[in-house]
Enzyme design. Structure first.
Site, PDB file in Angstrom:
ATOM      1  N   HIS A  85       6.062  -5.948   1.714  1.00 29.91           N
ATOM      2  CA  HIS A  85       7.490  -6.234   1.537  1.00 29.91           C
ATOM      3  C   HIS A  85       7.653  -7.760   1.561  1.00 29.91           C
ATOM      4  CE1 HIS A  85      11.757  -6.392   2.783  1.00 29.91           C
ATOM      5  NE2 HIS A  85      11.858  -5.138   2.420  1.00 29.91           N
ATOM      6  N   ASP A  94       3.007  -4.378   9.921  1.00 30.46           N
ATOM      7  CA  ASP A  94       4.422  -4.196   9.602  1.00 30.46           C
ATOM      8  C   ASP A  94       4.699  -2.689   9.656  1.00 30.46           C
ATOM      9  OD1 ASP A  94       6.839  -3.686   8.411  1.00 30.46           O
ATOM     10  OD2 ASP A  94       6.421  -4.792   6.559  1.00 30.46           O
ATOM     11  N   GLN A 140       8.209   0.997   8.040  1.00 31.14           N
ATOM     12  CA  GLN A 140       8.218   2.363   7.499  1.00 31.14           C
ATOM     13  C   GLN A 140       7.333   3.291   8.327  1.00 31.14           C
ATOM     14  OE1 GLN A 140      10.287   3.246   5.114  1.00 31.14           O
ATOM     15  NE2 GLN A 140      10.917   1.160   4.616  1.00 31.14           N
ATOM     16  N   LYS A 170      15.921   1.832  10.792  1.00 30.97           N
ATOM     17  CA  LYS A 170      15.180   2.748   9.926  1.00 30.97           C
ATOM     18  C   LYS A 170      14.666   3.958  10.703  1.00 30.97           C
ATOM     19  CE  LYS A 170      13.542  -0.953   6.857  1.00 30.97           C
ATOM     20  NZ  LYS A 170      14.422  -0.890   5.701  1.00 30.97           N
ATOM     21  N   CYS A 182      12.420  -5.167  -2.796  1.00 30.81           N
ATOM     22  CA  CYS A 182      11.916  -6.328  -2.044  1.00 30.81           C
ATOM     23  C   CYS A 182      10.391  -6.344  -2.010  1.00 30.81           C
ATOM     24  CB  CYS A 182      12.477  -6.360  -0.621  1.00 30.81           C
ATOM     25  SG  CYS A 182      14.255  -6.478  -0.573  1.00 30.81           S
TER      26      CYS A 182
END
Lengths: 150, 410
Positions: B122, B199, B202, B225, B365
């Site tokens: 991202h 990261d 998600q 999220k 993104c």
């Protein structure tokens, strides 16, 4: 789904699938680029200005059907016109789309009489987030005219 | 298969209509909807104990501090952190990645050092490192994707050397659903003494996550999220890493002493929490974590594999539809990016919206990844615990309508 039929009229799909004057100009011209970073739409516009008129133009780039059709229709609407005429068309387009405030420039008794194929884009007004798609080629044109110092 | 349909009653927004149709929300990779349990926790905080944390001796401040630190402890246990002190609250994933990039970039990295990324990252895991590269002269090097949308580890031996100081990778792509090869990259990092940043924006909402088993040095993720509020995120770091990492924001609460010309930092995690933190948001995240633990993250993941599998199966029946991502639902997440015939993603999204279906359209993104896939934009349906097979059916029906709008045969 009347609004969708109104948005995606046949003439818009036709310009989307068969865009006019795709490519680059060779020889003297001014170049301008229009980018919409939030959606990724982009235009690369070349115009040739001679004796106060746009004598040739070409467009490249990619984006949604609304932005691409608007760009293709713009080609038909500006080539062979004087700069004053082009400014007039652009002003009427922005009034029709509600981008500029003012009186509706269209003659609804005679569809197409004022802005030709471009009038098909009036359905976009019901989809406010998509108005900037239709406008992108025109803001790119304004930048090209500024560079041409006309 | 765990049936989670009953959860839908906890999400008030799912009963609303959009353009005359019941809402089908398929944009959870962008942000998830919130259950009443989270809304109530935030509301309860503001109504009954609103005060600043860590500073007042009065009753409200003590209660607010307990609730805020309680949320930290719940998040720590949710990811199996060694201690709540390893959990730093940030504004979100982006903010956490910037803290790490600047913390190392301004104090540790030197010209000639390398940061290893993947092209599926991202923008929030690319741009901070580009900014740091400008300050330090470090080099960014990327791992590519294979034709099956997996991170291509065959290039690793060629790229990896002692100059690589940081490996930073998405645990799960927000575009293709690809699972990042964290285990392999952790092993590779050990061999050259690099640190690993994951990261988890998600990954953590969708996958049982145990930082001890993961073996990375940092894991960052966002509250919004995973059913929590916006404005709250987490930077988990191994205790020794958080000790060596310099703060990047100065202010109240992050100091133990301030002199005219220099200061000493507070202990971790306060060292990284300058100013009044997002208190209500942290408490909301604590409630979200409770909610997810009650479902069980194994059940959350099973539901996601099931609905992703069903979506891939149904989408395969739509003519001229291309899915960009791994085909095996057990090897991917629930973000499903696709292209439909010659219909631009924004047109797809506008048409779906007219049927009450919310999807994302654009570059997500992740422009370097989009260039690799050779697409300018895709539409993306993404799923979470409240989505059902019926939602997928509605999506497929509306995609068939989109074909008709564009004059394509059903």
């Amino acid at each position: 789904m009347a609004d969708l039929k109104e948005l995606y009229r046949q003439v818009i799909l036709d310009h989307y699938r068969n865009p006019r004057r795709r490519g680059k100009l060779s020889g003297p011209h001014v170049h301008a680029e229009g980018l919409n970073p939030s959606c990724g739409d982009e235009f690369f516009l070349d115009i040739r200005v001679e004796d106060g008129a746009i004598t040739d133009a070409a467009i490249e780039g990619q984006g949604c059907s609304i932005s691409q059709a608007s760009g293709s229709m713009m080609m038909d609407a500006i080539v062979g016109k004087t700069i004053d005429e082009v400014r007039g068309v652009s002003g009427q387009f922005k009034l029709m789309m509600g981008i500029d405030e003012g009186e509706d420039p269209l003659d609804h008794e005679r569809p197409g009489a004022v802005l030709g194929d471009l009038e098909a884009l009036q359905g976009v007004r019901k989809f406010p987030v998509r108005i900037k798609c239709a406008d992108l080629p025109w803001t790119t044109l304004a930048e090209a005219l500024e560079r041409a110092e006309v | 298969m765990t049936d989670l349909t009953h959860l839908r009653d906890d999400f008030p927004i799912l009963s609303r209509e959009v353009n005359g149709h019941p809402l089908v929300y398929l944009d959870s990779a962008a942000t998830t909807q919130k259950p009443v349990q989270v809304l109530d926790a935030v509301d309860h905080y503001y109504r009954t104990m609103n005060a600043n944390v860590h500073r007042g001796a009065h009753a409200l401040s003590v209660e607010a501090t307990d609730a805020y630190e309680g949320a930290r402890a719940r998040v720590a246990s949710f990811i199996n952190a060694g201690s709540p002190n390893e959990v730093v609250f940030t504004r979100g994933t982006t903010s956490a990645l910037n803290i790490i990039a600047y913390g190392y970039g301004l104090n540790v990295l030197k010209p000639g050092d390398k940061v290893l990324l993947t092209i599926m990252e991202h923008h929030s895991n690319i741009v901070p490192w580009q900014l740091i590269a400008r300050h330090t002269g470090v080099e960014l090097v990327y791992l590519d994707l294979t034709e099956d949308y997996e991170v291509d580890l065959s290039q690793l031996d060629r790229i990896l050397d002692d100059a690589v100081k940081i490996i930073t990778v998405s645990g799960m792509s927000n575009v293709t659903g690809t699972l990042g090869p964290v285990t392999q990259l952790v092993a590779a990092a050990k061999s050259v003494g690099a640190i690993v940043v994951v990261d988890g924006a998600q990954l953590v909402p969708h996958y049982p996550t145990d930082v001890e088993a993961l073996g990375a040095d940092f894991l960052v993720f966002s509250g919004h999220k995973m059913l929590g509020p916006t404005g709250i995120g987490v930077m988990w770091g191994k205790a020794e890493r958080l000790e060596e990492l310099e703060p990047t924001e100065g202010g109240g609460e992050m100091i133990s002493d301030v002199q005219l010309y220099e200061s000493r930092w507070a202990a971790v995690p306060q060292k990284f929490e300058a100013g009044t933190p997002p208190i209500a948001q942290a408490i909301g995240l604590g409630a979200a974590v409770d909610y997810l633990e009650k479902i069980g993250m194994t059940a959350v993941r099973e539901h996601e594999v099931d609905i992703t599998g069903y979506a891939l199966e149904r989408l395969a029946d739509v003519p001229e539809l291309t899915v960009y991502g791994p085909s095996d639902p057990s090897r991917r997440g629930g973000a499903v990016s696709f292209e439909l015939a010659d219909i631009h993603a924004h047109d797809v999204a506008t048409i779906l919206d007219q049927y009450g279906i919310a999807v994302r359209a654009g570059h997500h993104c992740a422009k370097p990844l989009m260039r690799h896939l050779e697409v300018a934009a895709t539409a993306r349906a993404s799923f979470y615990v409240y989505n059902t097979h019926d939602d997928v059916d509605r999506l497929v029906d509306a995609l068939m309508e989109a074909r008709k709008v564009f004059g394509l045969d059903g």
